[in-house]
Design a protein around this motif. Structure first.
Motif, PDB file in Angstrom:
ATOM      1  N   THR A 104      -0.770   8.170   3.911  1.00  0.00           N
ATOM      2  CA  THR A 104       0.421   7.579   3.300  1.00  0.00           C
ATOM      3  C   THR A 104       1.258   6.967   4.414  1.00  0.00           C
ATOM      4  O   THR A 104       1.297   7.484   5.532  1.00  0.00           O
ATOM      5  CB  THR A 104       1.266   8.633   2.563  1.00  0.00           C
ATOM      6  N   VAL A 105       1.937   5.875   4.107  1.00  0.00           N
ATOM      7  CA  VAL A 105       2.769   5.201   5.108  1.00  0.00           C
ATOM      8  C   VAL A 105       3.972   6.078   5.426  1.00  0.00           C
ATOM      9  O   VAL A 105       4.637   6.612   4.537  1.00  0.00           O
ATOM     10  CB  VAL A 105       3.218   3.824   4.599  1.00  0.00           C
ATOM     11  N   ASP A 106       4.265   6.198   6.739  1.00  0.00           N
ATOM     12  CA  ASP A 106       5.327   7.098   7.181  1.00  0.00           C
ATOM     13  C   ASP A 106       6.243   6.427   8.205  1.00  0.00           C
ATOM     14  O   ASP A 106       6.844   7.087   9.044  1.00  0.00           O
ATOM     15  CB  ASP A 106       4.695   8.359   7.791  1.00  0.00           C
ATOM     16  N   GLY A 107       6.305   5.093   8.158  1.00  0.00           N
ATOM     17  CA  GLY A 107       7.152   4.383   9.118  1.00  0.00           C
ATOM     18  C   GLY A 107       7.171   2.899   8.821  1.00  0.00           C
ATOM     19  O   GLY A 107       6.458   2.406   7.942  1.00  0.00           O
ATOM     20  N   ARG A 108       8.001   2.172   9.561  1.00  0.00           N
ATOM     21  CA  ARG A 108       8.159   0.735   9.325  1.00  0.00           C
ATOM     22  C   ARG A 108       6.924  -0.021   9.812  1.00  0.00           C
ATOM     23  O   ARG A 108       6.221   0.414  10.722  1.00  0.00           O
ATOM     24  CB  ARG A 108       9.403   0.219  10.043  1.00  0.00           C
ATOM     25  N   GLU A 109       6.674  -1.179   9.222  1.00  0.00           N
ATOM     26  CA  GLU A 109       5.542  -1.994   9.634  1.00  0.00           C
ATOM     27  C   GLU A 109       5.863  -2.739  10.929  1.00  0.00           C
ATOM     28  O   GLU A 109       7.006  -3.111  11.191  1.00  0.00           O
ATOM     29  CB  GLU A 109       5.164  -2.980   8.535  1.00  0.00           C
ATOM     30  N   VAL A 110       4.839  -2.928  11.743  1.00  0.00           N
ATOM     31  CA  VAL A 110       4.975  -3.625  13.021  1.00  0.00           C
ATOM     32  C   VAL A 110       3.916  -4.719  13.066  1.00  0.00           C
ATOM     33  O   VAL A 110       2.716  -4.436  13.034  1.00  0.00           O
ATOM     34  CB  VAL A 110       4.787  -2.659  14.210  1.00  0.00           C
ATOM     35  N   TRP A 111       4.369  -5.970  13.164  1.00  0.00           N
ATOM     36  CA  TRP A 111       3.442  -7.088  13.231  1.00  0.00           C
ATOM     37  C   TRP A 111       3.097  -7.397  14.679  1.00  0.00           C
ATOM     38  O   TRP A 111       3.970  -7.367  15.551  1.00  0.00           O
ATOM     39  CB  TRP A 111       4.041  -8.329  12.569  1.00  0.00           C
ATOM     40  N   GLY A 112       1.829  -7.702  14.940  1.00  0.00           N
ATOM     41  CA  GLY A 112       1.375  -8.022  16.281  1.00  0.00           C
ATOM     42  C   GLY A 112       1.416  -9.508  16.573  1.00  0.00           C
ATOM     43  O   GLY A 112       1.970 -10.300  15.811  1.00  0.00           O
ATOM     44  N   TRP A 113       0.800  -9.872  17.683  1.00  0.00           N
ATOM     45  CA  TRP A 113       0.845 -11.238  18.207  1.00  0.00           C
ATOM     46  C   TRP A 113       0.356 -12.235  17.165  1.00  0.00           C
ATOM     47  O   TRP A 113      -0.754 -12.155  16.673  1.00  0.00           O
ATOM     48  CB  TRP A 113      -0.026 -11.304  19.463  1.00  0.00           C
ATOM     49  N   ARG A 114       1.251 -13.170  16.793  1.00  0.00           N
ATOM     50  CA  ARG A 114       0.953 -14.249  15.846  1.00  0.00           C
ATOM     51  C   ARG A 114       0.389 -13.734  14.515  1.00  0.00           C
ATOM     52  O   ARG A 114      -0.437 -14.386  13.877  1.00  0.00           O
ATOM     53  CB  ARG A 114       0.005 -15.257  16.492  1.00  0.00           C
ATOM     54  N   GLY A 115       0.819 -12.541  14.125  1.00  0.00           N
ATOM     55  CA  GLY A 115       0.423 -12.003  12.831  1.00  0.00           C
ATOM     56  C   GLY A 115      -1.026 -11.567  12.732  1.00  0.00           C
ATOM     57  O   GLY A 115      -1.534 -11.371  11.623  1.00  0.00           O
ATOM     58  N   ARG A 116      -1.675 -11.386  13.889  1.00  0.00           N
ATOM     59  CA  ARG A 116      -3.096 -11.020  13.857  1.00  0.00           C
ATOM     60  C   ARG A 116      -3.313  -9.553  13.539  1.00  0.00           C
ATOM     61  O   ARG A 116      -4.397  -9.161  13.099  1.00  0.00           O
ATOM     62  CB  ARG A 116      -3.745 -11.371  15.202  1.00  0.00           C
ATOM     63  N   THR A 117      -2.282  -8.731  13.764  1.00  0.00           N
ATOM     64  CA  THR A 117      -2.386  -7.306  13.451  1.00  0.00           C
ATOM     65  C   THR A 117      -1.153  -6.858  12.675  1.00  0.00           C
ATOM     66  O   THR A 117      -0.076  -7.452  12.776  1.00  0.00           O
ATOM     67  CB  THR A 117      -2.513  -6.449  14.731  1.00  0.00           C
ATOM     68  N   LEU A 118      -1.336  -5.791  11.909  1.00  0.00           N
ATOM     69  CA  LEU A 118      -0.253  -5.140  11.189  1.00  0.00           C
ATOM     70  C   LEU A 118      -0.442  -3.644  11.365  1.00  0.00           C
ATOM     71  O   LEU A 118      -1.538  -3.122  11.101  1.00  0.00           O
ATOM     72  CB  LEU A 118      -0.272  -5.515   9.712  1.00  0.00           C
ATOM     73  N   SER A 119       0.591  -2.950  11.815  1.00  0.00           N
ATOM     74  CA  SER A 119       0.481  -1.528  12.132  1.00  0.00           C
ATOM     75  C   SER A 119       1.666  -0.760  11.564  1.00  0.00           C
ATOM     76  O   SER A 119       2.714  -1.334  11.257  1.00  0.00           O
ATOM     77  CB  SER A 119       0.434  -1.311  13.652  1.00  0.00           C
ATOM     78  N   ALA A 120       1.476   0.550  11.449  1.00  0.00           N
ATOM     79  CA  ALA A 120       2.563   1.433  11.030  1.00  0.00           C
ATOM     80  C   ALA A 120       2.157   2.873  11.292  1.00  0.00           C
ATOM     81  O   ALA A 120       0.964   3.208  11.370  1.00  0.00           O
ATOM     82  CB  ALA A 120       2.902   1.249   9.552  1.00  0.00           C
ATOM     83  N   CYS A 121       3.159   3.720  11.414  1.00  0.00           N
ATOM     84  CA  CYS A 121       2.917   5.153  11.458  1.00  0.00           C
ATOM     85  C   CYS A 121       2.525   5.608  10.048  1.00  0.00           C
ATOM     86  O   CYS A 121       3.137   5.199   9.056  1.00  0.00           O
ATOM     87  CB  CYS A 121       4.172   5.873  11.926  1.00  0.00           C
ATOM     88  N   VAL A 122       1.493   6.432   9.949  1.00  0.00           N
ATOM     89  CA  VAL A 122       1.053   6.969   8.661  1.00  0.00           C
ATOM     90  C   VAL A 122       0.835   8.468   8.800  1.00  0.00           C
ATOM     91  O   VAL A 122       0.741   9.000   9.909  1.00  0.00           O
ATOM     92  CB  VAL A 122      -0.252   6.295   8.173  1.00  0.00           C
ATOM     93  N   ARG A 123       0.740   9.112   7.663  1.00  0.00           N
ATOM     94  CA  ARG A 123       0.414  10.548   7.680  1.00  0.00           C
ATOM     95  C   ARG A 123      -0.934  10.733   6.987  1.00  0.00           C
ATOM     96  O   ARG A 123      -1.104  10.402   5.827  1.00  0.00           O
ATOM     97  CB  ARG A 123       1.498  11.364   6.983  1.00  0.00           C
ATOM     98  N   SER A 124      -1.879  11.253   7.757  1.00  0.00           N
ATOM     99  CA  SER A 124      -3.244  11.440   7.289  1.00  0.00           C
ATOM    100  C   SER A 124      -3.444  12.856   6.771  1.00  0.00           C
ATOM    101  O   SER A 124      -2.918  13.821   7.348  1.00  0.00           O
ATOM    102  CB  SER A 124      -4.213  11.165   8.452  1.00  0.00           C
ATOM    103  N   GLU A 125      -4.214  12.963   5.684  1.00  0.00           N
ATOM    104  CA  GLU A 125      -4.529  14.290   5.151  1.00  0.00           C
ATOM    105  C   GLU A 125      -5.282  15.133   6.172  1.00  0.00           C
ATOM    106  O   GLU A 125      -5.130  16.349   6.225  1.00  0.00           O
ATOM    107  CB  GLU A 125      -5.361  14.146   3.879  1.00  0.00           C
ATOM    108  N   ARG A 126      -6.104  14.486   6.994  1.00  0.00           N
ATOM    109  CA  ARG A 126      -6.943  15.220   7.947  1.00  0.00           C
ATOM    110  C   ARG A 126      -6.298  15.393   9.319  1.00  0.00           C
ATOM    111  O   ARG A 126      -6.394  16.466   9.931  1.00  0.00           O
ATOM    112  CB  ARG A 126      -8.274  14.490   8.109  1.00  0.00           C
ATOM    113  N   TYR A 127      -5.613  14.341   9.811  1.00  0.00           N
ATOM    114  CA  TYR A 127      -5.153  14.347  11.197  1.00  0.00           C
ATOM    115  C   TYR A 127      -3.648  14.484  11.356  1.00  0.00           C
ATOM    116  O   TYR A 127      -3.156  14.590  12.479  1.00  0.00           O
ATOM    117  CB  TYR A 127      -5.600  13.062  11.890  1.00  0.00           C
ATOM    118  N   GLY A 128      -2.903  14.471  10.259  1.00  0.00           N
ATOM    119  CA  GLY A 128      -1.447  14.530  10.372  1.00  0.00           C
ATOM    120  C   GLY A 128      -0.874  13.166  10.716  1.00  0.00           C
ATOM    121  O   GLY A 128      -1.384  12.128  10.284  1.00  0.00           O
TER     122      GLY A 128
END
Length: 262
Positions: A15-39
């Motif tokens: 599940t998403v657990d933080g704000r989205e972060v766009w990378g160089w020229r929109g080639r990547t999209l990242s965010a902090c998430v909470r995983s059932e397995r890894y936290g």
């Protein structure tokens, strides 16, 4: 990208657990998430046209995980999910969450950057030494590229690269955290001229003289012929990048550095 990101979140059981972060020229999209397995984790989605969703950059973080995870201070890669849809490829990478801020929001270091303590530099030097000694068939820099581009951007013949080693390939302040430091974003690692990583960090630090001086102190290779060659290659790369609109504020400092290397 946003829809593909949410599909990856679901597929990885998170599940998403933080704000989205766009990378160089929109080639990547990242965010902090909470995983059932890894936290708590970091999820990074990369995209490219379907026919280009392969090769060195696409596979970089996964290959780096196979070679360096648990050996270096870098985020551990937990899982990778690939998808092709609508003519585009998507790769989602679920990694260890690093709670430390990066040294700079931009690759170009601000003049006001506080120089990290001695332990930070020792850790960075140890990790880069370990990287340099690690065998790989990946290539970050080619002599042929230098032969074509050094004359164009520096108006001089390209130097001959005589010693090669494995490099992170994109070592700048936005890929280093302030505390440990963690080395982030390994997609471009591969064989490069000896001293390439210190030369890259120095070039991006030219607007912060105290930090740049500490780079030179930590990596004596920069004051050798090998380091001179590596700096010429890096300056050429960044001048080429600036010609495409990236970090024009660095051009004057790079030109001065290049003149010092004559």
């Amino acid at each position: 990208m946003a829809k593909a990101f949410m599909r990856a979140v679901d597929e990885l059981g998170a599940t998403v657990d933080g704000r989205e972060v766009w990378g160089w020229r929109g080639r990547t999209l990242s965010a902090c998430v909470r995983s059932e397995r890894y936290g708590q984790c970091w999820l990074r989605l990369m995209t490219a046209p379907e026919d280009k969703a392969t090769g060195k950059i696409w596979e970089g973080n996964q290959k780096a995980a196979e070679l360096f995870d648990l050996r270096l201070v870098k985020p551990e890669l937990y899982d990778v999910v690939d998808r092709v849809e609508g003519g585009y490829g998507y790769r989602a990478e679920l990694s260890q969450y690093v709670p430390e801020p990066v040294c700079s929001p931009s690759p170009v270091l601000s003049p006001h950057m506080v120089v990290p303590p001695e332990a930070w530099w020792k850790s960075l030097r140890a990790d880069l030494d370990a990287v340099a000694e690690s065998p790989t068939d990946r290539v970050a820099v080619r002599q042929e590229w230098a032969d074509r581009n050094v004359p164009v951007f520096l108006n001089r013949p390209a130097p001959r690269i005589t010693e090669w080693e494995t490099a992170h390939g994109d070592l700048h302040p936005a890929n280093l955290t302030t505390g440990t430091p963690y080395l982030l974003d390994w997609e471009g690692f591969g064989r490069a001229p000896a001293g390439y990583d210190p030369a890259m960090l120095l070039a991006y630090s030219m607007l912060a003289p105290e930090f740049a001086a500490r780079v030179r102190e930590t990596f004596p290779v920069l004051d050798t012929e090998l380091g001179r060659v590596a700096q010429i290659i890096v300056i050429t790369e960044l001048m080429q990048s600036a010609s495409r609109g990236d970090h024009p504020e660095l051009v004057g400092a790079l030109q001065c550095l290049a003149q010092d290397l004559v």
